[in-house]
Design a protein around this motif. Sequence first.
Motif, mmCIF file in Angstrom:
data_model
loop_
_atom_site.group_PDB
_atom_site.id
_atom_site.type_symbol
_atom_site.label_atom_id
_atom_site.label_comp_id
_atom_site.label_asym_id
_atom_site.label_seq_id
_atom_site.Cartn_x
_atom_site.Cartn_y
_atom_site.Cartn_z
ATOM 1 N N GLU A 92 0.835 -1.208 0.000
ATOM 2 C CA GLU A 92 0.000 0.000 0.000
ATOM 3 C C GLU A 92 0.867 1.255 0.000
ATOM 4 N N ARG A 93 1.861 1.292 0.897
ATOM 5 C CA ARG A 93 2.724 2.465 0.982
ATOM 6 C C ARG A 93 3.559 2.632 -0.283
ATOM 7 N N LEU A 94 3.982 1.541 -0.893
ATOM 8 C CA LEU A 94 4.748 1.629 -2.133
ATOM 9 C C LEU A 94 3.906 2.219 -3.257
ATOM 10 N N VAL A 95 2.656 1.775 -3.382
ATOM 11 C CA VAL A 95 1.766 2.308 -4.415
ATOM 12 C C VAL A 95 1.524 3.800 -4.180
ATOM 13 N N LEU A 96 1.268 4.180 -2.941
ATOM 14 C CA LEU A 96 1.076 5.592 -2.626
ATOM 15 C C LEU A 96 2.328 6.402 -2.948
ATOM 16 N N TYR A 97 3.471 5.889 -2.558
ATOM 17 C CA TYR A 97 4.751 6.573 -2.752
ATOM 18 C C TYR A 97 5.030 6.792 -4.239
ATOM 19 N N ILE A 98 4.893 5.752 -5.019
ATOM 20 C CA ILE A 98 5.154 5.870 -6.460
ATOM 21 C C ILE A 98 4.128 6.811 -7.100
ATOM 22 N N GLY A 99 2.866 6.687 -6.706
ATOM 23 C CA GLY A 99 1.844 7.575 -7.253
ATOM 24 C C GLY A 99 2.138 9.037 -6.958
ATOM 25 N N LEU A 100 2.532 9.329 -5.733
ATOM 26 C CA LEU A 100 2.834 10.712 -5.379
ATOM 27 C C LEU A 100 4.115 11.189 -6.040
ATOM 28 N N LEU A 101 5.103 10.314 -6.166
ATOM 29 C CA LEU A 101 6.336 10.692 -6.869
ATOM 30 C C LEU A 101 6.060 11.067 -8.320
ATOM 31 N N LEU A 102 5.125 10.368 -8.929
ATOM 32 C CA LEU A 102 4.790 10.631 -10.324
ATOM 33 C C LEU A 102 3.810 11.794 -10.481
ATOM 34 N N GLY A 103 3.384 12.366 -9.353
ATOM 35 C CA GLY A 103 2.510 13.530 -9.401
ATOM 36 C C GLY A 103 1.035 13.210 -9.475
ATOM 37 N N TYR A 104 0.669 11.981 -9.188
ATOM 38 C CA TYR A 104 -0.737 11.578 -9.243
ATOM 39 C C TYR A 104 -1.347 11.637 -7.843
ATOM 40 N N ALA A 105 -1.716 12.837 -7.425
ATOM 41 C CA ALA A 105 -2.304 13.000 -6.090
ATOM 42 C C ALA A 105 -3.630 12.256 -5.969
ATOM 43 N N VAL A 106 -4.254 11.954 -7.095
ATOM 44 C CA VAL A 106 -5.515 11.217 -7.089
ATOM 45 C C VAL A 106 -5.336 9.831 -6.460
ATOM 46 N N ILE A 107 -4.110 9.374 -6.343
ATOM 47 C CA ILE A 107 -3.849 8.078 -5.702
ATOM 48 C C ILE A 107 -4.356 8.083 -4.259
ATOM 49 N N LEU A 108 -4.377 9.256 -3.629
ATOM 50 C CA LEU A 108 -4.886 9.349 -2.259
ATOM 51 C C LEU A 108 -6.378 9.019 -2.208
ATOM 52 N N ALA A 109 -7.128 9.504 -3.191
ATOM 53 C CA ALA A 109 -8.561 9.186 -3.256
ATOM 54 C C ALA A 109 -8.761 7.705 -3.554
ATOM 55 N N ALA A 110 -7.961 7.169 -4.455
ATOM 56 C CA ALA A 110 -8.066 5.747 -4.782
ATOM 57 C C ALA A 110 -7.750 4.898 -3.551
#
Length: 122
Positions: free
Chosen positions: A54-72
């Motif tokens: 979970e933390r890895l997916v969030l981390y990569i999503g935020l690194l790539l600039g996809y803040a929408v990962i937080l909603a997902a």
Amino acid sequence: MPIELKLILFATAVFVIGEVVARPIFARIRRAYGPQLARPPGDGRVAHRKGLLERLVLYIGLLLGYAVILAAFGAFKLGTRLQKDSGDEITNDYFLIGNLTSLLIVLADIIVLRLILGQRPF
């Protein structure tokens, strides 16, 4: 060393260090808020791996600039929690504190990485 490789190495190092710091934090949360059930020996490893993923997916999503990962992330967590089993001993406090701690660790990792790279942390 190419800039992309350096970024990947720094990002990986920050994530790994964050996970090392997270391990005792989650152990303490489990002791304080977790269900007091006898668990099979492998059960803790599964929970640890799920949290790490979970933390890895969030981390990569935020690194790539996809803040929408937080909603997902929120939607996935809510969706899995709605399937609550009547025999489930996990309290809402345990669930909420664990999820918020995961988010806090990922956000701290992102801030640390940005500081290392000389970027604005916010």
